[in-house]
Structures are given as structure tokens and as C-alpha cells.
Design a protein around this motif. Structure first.
Motif: not given
Length: 164
Positions: A109-115, A117-124, A126-135
Motif C-alpha cells: 500500500a505504501w509503494t502504490e500510494r502515488l499510483r 486509477y486511470q479513470s479516477m483520481p483515487i490512489p490505487y 486503497l485496493v491494497s489497504l483492503s488486504l491489510v484491513v482484512a488480514t
């Protein structure tokens, strides 16, 4: 502490349910819009984000409630105390794996904080954070399962989550 954990479990269930409903609406709406030749790329990106959150949180909900598949073909013939010992060992392995996944998920999540989505100004991330929260939540659930198994170690029957 139990009330806080129970509130977290209810919130997780609500987020997962609302996310699933939104996921279905987005995918169905995107299909209808595509049929009408209207392109909305953000629908699919948002649906993929929701899919990650819903699937990982749903896995924790299933794990906590004992709805994941378990194979006890061999261990069902063991004595009760041996069954519980094996169960504690399996839970300990699961706990170690969830902690490792959580740690590496934070790094991802830290390494992908600047990446974004192509169509939205949302950092990618957030997908990795779902893994962190769930685990992290699965780790807490697993600690509870280990505690319950140790607490009821001398009981006559093997207690599962469904029997509580």
C-alpha cells in the motif's frame, strides 16, 4: 473490549453488504450503459475497488463465523485433546500467515500510494489497504479462536464456531 470488537464486526458486515450491493449495481449499470453505447470507464474501476474490499472483508466474516471449508478427514479419529492441539497449531499457522500478509500488504500500500486509477483520481493503494484491513481483522479473529480453543481445551467435545 468485547463491545468494541462486536461493533467492529457489525460495521464490517454492514460495509461488506453495502459494498456488495453497490458492486452489483455498478456492474449491472455498466452493462446496460455499454449496451446503450455509453462508455463510463470509472464504473469498472470502482467496481474492481469494491470487489477487492467485499471479497477480503467477506473472507474475514466467513472465517470468523466458521463458514470456510475445513477438512477433518484424518483428525476426526484423533482423541479430543489431540484434535484441539492440532486445531491450535493450525490456528497458529494461520495467525502467522495473516500477520505476514498484513505486513507486506502495508508495504505494498505504501509503494502504490502515488499510483492512481486511470479513470479516477483515487490512489490505487486503497485496493491494497483492503488486504491489510482484512488480514488484520482475520488475525484478531484467529487470536479469538485460539483463546476459545485453549479456554475450552478440557471440554469433552470439540467446540466449533457454529456451536457457540
Amino acid at each position: 473490549m468485547k463491545k468494541l470488537y462486536a461493533a467492529f464486526c457489525k460495521a464490517e458486515l454492514a460495509v461488506c453488504g453495502v459494498g456488495f450491493i453497490l458492486l452489483v449495481i455498478l456492474v449491472f449499470g455498466s452493462a446496460i450503459l455499454r449496451f446503450l453505447r455509453i462508455s463510463m470507464a470509472w464504473n469498472i474501476d470502482l467496481a474492481m475497488l469494491l470487489l477487492a474490499w467485499v471479497s477480503f472483508l467477506g473472507a474475514d466474516i466467513a472465517w470468523r463465523s466458521g463458514q470456510l471449508i475445513g477438512i477433518d478427514l484424518v483428525t476426526r479419529y484423533f482423541p479430543r485433546k489431540m484434535q484441539k492441539t492440532v486445531m491450535i497449531a493450525v490456528y497458529a499457522i494461520i495467525l502467522c500467515v495473516t500477520i505476514v500478509i498484513c505486513i507486506y500488504g502495508v508495504r505494498l500500500a505504501w509503494t502504490e500510494r502515488l499510483r492512481t486509477y486511470q479513470s479516477m483520481p483515487i490512489p490505487y493503494s486503497l485496493v491494497s489497504l483492503s488486504l491489510v484491513v482484512a488480514t488484520f481483522s482475520m488475525s484478531i479473529s484467529t487470536i479469538g479462536k485460539i483463546r476459545d480453543c485453549i479456554r475450552h481445551f478440557n471440554d469433552a467435545a470439540v467446540r466449533t464456531t457454529e456451536e457457540k
